[in-house]
Scaffold this motif. Structure first.
Motif, PDB file in Angstrom:
ATOM      1  N   ALA A 176       0.780  -1.046  -0.024  1.00 32.33           N
ATOM      2  CA  ALA A 176      -0.206  -0.032   0.095  1.00 32.33           C
ATOM      3  C   ALA A 176       0.932   1.322   0.009  1.00 32.33           C
ATOM      4  O   ALA A 176       2.051   1.281   0.639  1.00 32.33           O
ATOM      5  CB  ALA A 176      -0.842   0.052   1.108  1.00 32.33           C
ATOM      6  N   ILE A 177       0.449   2.206  -0.747  1.00 36.43           N
ATOM      7  CA  ILE A 177       0.939   3.486  -0.802  1.00 36.43           C
ATOM      8  C   ILE A 177       1.517   4.039   0.591  1.00 36.43           C
ATOM      9  O   ILE A 177       2.653   4.602   0.587  1.00 36.43           O
ATOM     10  CB  ILE A 177       0.477   4.491  -1.605  1.00 36.43           C
ATOM     11  N   LYS A 178       0.782   4.218   1.452  1.00 42.99           N
ATOM     12  CA  LYS A 178       0.962   4.495   2.670  1.00 42.99           C
ATOM     13  C   LYS A 178       2.112   3.867   3.280  1.00 42.99           C
ATOM     14  O   LYS A 178       2.994   4.508   4.110  1.00 42.99           O
ATOM     15  CB  LYS A 178      -0.286   4.501   3.653  1.00 42.99           C
TER      16      LYS A 178
ATOM     17  N   ALA B 111      -2.958  15.139  -1.360  1.00 41.51           N
ATOM     18  CA  ALA B 111      -2.689  14.417  -2.635  1.00 41.51           C
ATOM     19  C   ALA B 111      -3.829  13.775  -3.236  1.00 41.51           C
ATOM     20  O   ALA B 111      -3.842  13.670  -4.449  1.00 41.51           O
ATOM     21  CB  ALA B 111      -1.379  13.662  -2.553  1.00 41.51           C
ATOM     22  N   GLY B 112      -4.846  13.434  -2.628  1.00 44.38           N
ATOM     23  CA  GLY B 112      -6.122  12.731  -3.172  1.00 44.38           C
ATOM     24  C   GLY B 112      -5.745  11.246  -3.609  1.00 44.38           C
ATOM     25  O   GLY B 112      -6.602  10.781  -4.172  1.00 44.38           O
ATOM     26  N   ILE B 113      -4.846  10.752  -2.797  1.00 44.06           N
ATOM     27  CA  ILE B 113      -4.449   9.196  -3.081  1.00 44.06           C
ATOM     28  C   ILE B 113      -5.073   8.426  -1.726  1.00 44.06           C
ATOM     29  O   ILE B 113      -4.589   8.721  -0.852  1.00 44.06           O
ATOM     30  CB  ILE B 113      -2.931   8.870  -3.047  1.00 44.06           C
ATOM     31  N   HIS B 114      -5.553   7.186  -2.275  1.00 40.33           N
ATOM     32  CA  HIS B 114      -6.237   6.341  -1.317  1.00 40.33           C
ATOM     33  C   HIS B 114      -5.088   5.665  -0.607  1.00 40.33           C
ATOM     34  O   HIS B 114      -4.131   5.254  -1.432  1.00 40.33           O
ATOM     35  CB  HIS B 114      -7.136   5.314  -2.285  1.00 40.33           C
ATOM     36  N   PRO B 115      -5.157   5.629   0.633  1.00 40.35           N
ATOM     37  CA  PRO B 115      -4.164   5.034   1.237  1.00 40.35           C
ATOM     38  C   PRO B 115      -3.600   3.632   0.919  1.00 40.35           C
ATOM     39  O   PRO B 115      -2.461   2.916   1.087  1.00 40.35           O
ATOM     40  CB  PRO B 115      -4.375   5.200   2.888  1.00 40.35           C
ATOM     41  N   LYS B 116      -4.821   2.694   0.492  1.00 33.72           N
ATOM     42  CA  LYS B 116      -4.433   1.348   0.205  1.00 33.72           C
ATOM     43  C   LYS B 116      -4.049   1.165  -1.270  1.00 33.72           C
ATOM     44  O   LYS B 116      -3.679   0.102  -1.581  1.00 33.72           O
ATOM     45  CB  LYS B 116      -5.914   0.578   0.667  1.00 33.72           C
TER      46      LYS B 116
END
Length: 269
Positions: free
Chosen positions: A153-155, A179-184
Motif C-alpha cells: 500500500a502507498i501509505k 494529494a487525493g491518493i487512497h492509502p491502500k
C-alpha cells in the motif's frame, strides 16, 4: 513515538544551549537501552560540540573526535537543565557542559538509544536509510522508480525508511489526503504524475509541522523536553467519523501495518 518534525524541533531546542560548548562530563545512569550504551560515548569528555544535526529520527552531537547518536525511542525526551537540577525517574544519560548546563535523556520505556560513531565511519543504523524528505535528494522520480513492481500500500511505502526517512503515521495520513491518493492503493500502480503531486505535499506538510513546533517552543531549557505533537490543524488524522473538510463525506478508518489510517472515501482514489 516522536515523528520527524518533533525530533527536529528537539534539535532546534537543544542546539543553542550546547553547540560550541565543551563537554565536561558524560554520566550514564542506565546502560541498558535499546542497545547497550557503548563506553566510547565517554570520549566526548573534553570535546567541543561542533554541530547538532539530525538524520532521520536520530540526533547527532558532533565533535572533532566522534559523534554521539541519540534516539528518543517510543517515549523518550531530552531536557536542558542546570547541572544541579535533581534527577527525574528514568533520566538515563547526562551530558554536562562547561556552561553549567546538562543535557539529559529521559526514557521510561528504554526503547531509545545512545550510540557512538567515529569520525571515519558511518554507524550501521544509517546504512539503509533513504533520503531526507526535506532535501533535493527526495524527488518524485525517486519515489516512482522505487515503487515499480511494489504491491505494498502507498501509505506503508512512504513510511518505509529505506524509501524516505521520517514520514511517520500522522504525516503520511495528512499527505495522502492532500494529494487525493487512497492509502491502500498499490505503490506500484501510482503514476509518476501522482508522485509529482505527492512529493512536494510531503515536504510542505513536514516543513509546516516543524515551523509550528518551533513557534510553540519558547524556551527549551525551561520546558519539560516534550515538544510533543503540535497543536496542528489536522485534516484527517484522528478524525474518524467526522466530515471531510473538502466534501463533508464521513471520514473512514482502517488499519494498515497495524497503524490507524483515516481517509476520505470520496476525495482519495
Amino acid at each position: 513515538m516522536p515523528e520527524l518534525p518533533e525530533v527536529e524541533v528537539s534539535r532546534l531546542g537543544i542546539e543553542p544551549h550546547i553547540k560550541h560548548q565543551s563537554v565536561s562530563k558524560v554520566i550514564v545512569h542506565q546502560r541498558q537501552l535499546r542497545w547497550p550504551v557503548p563506553e566510547q560515548v565517554s570520549l566526548l569528555e573534553g570535546q567541543v560540540i561542533s554541530a547538532v544535526k539530525r538524520r532521520a529520527k536520530y540526533l547527532l552531537l558532533e565533535s572533532p573526535l566522534g559523534t554521539a547518536i541519540l534516539h528518543l525511542g517510543m517515549s523518550g525526551n531530552l531536557r536542558v537543565v542546570a547541572q544541579d537540577t535533581p534527577l527525574k525517574k528514568h533520566d538515563h544519560i547526562e551530558f554536562h557542559f562547561a556552561n553549567g548546563l546538562a543535557l539529559r535523556l529521559n526514557d521510561p520505556r528504554r526503547f531509545g538509544a545512545c550510540l557512538w560513531q567515529g569520525v571515519t565511519e558511518e554507524h550501521s543504523v544509517f546504512a539503509k536509510l533513504g533520503p531526507e524528505p526535506l532535501t533535493e535528494a527526495f524527488t518524485a522520480e525517486h519515489l516512482y522508480a522505487a515503487s515499480r513492481g511494489k504491491k505494498v500500500a502507498i501509505k506503508q511505502f512512504i513510511m518505509d525508511n529505506q524509501v524516505v526517512v521520517g514520514v511517520g503515521n500522522i504525516y503520511a495520513n495528512e499527505s495522502l489526503f492532500k494529494a487525493g491518493i487512497h492509502p491502500k492503493r498499490e505503490a506500484g500502480k501510482v503514476s509518476l504524475q501522482r508522485y509529482e503531486r505527492l512529493t512536494p505535499i510531503i515536504k510542505e506538510t513536514l516543513a509546516s509541522a516543524i515551523k509550528q513546533g518551533g513557534t510553540t517552543l519558547k524556551d527549551f531549557a525551561q520546558s519539560d523536553g516534550k515538544p510533543g505533537y503540535f497543536a496542528q490543524e489536522l485534516l484527517v488524522y484522528g478524525r474518524k467519523g467526522e466530515p471531510c473538510v473538502s466534501c463533508e463525506t464521513t471520514l473512514k478508518e482502517i488499519r494498515l501495518g497495524q497503524r490507524s489510517t483515516v481517509y476520505c472515501p470520496q476525495c482519495q482514489r
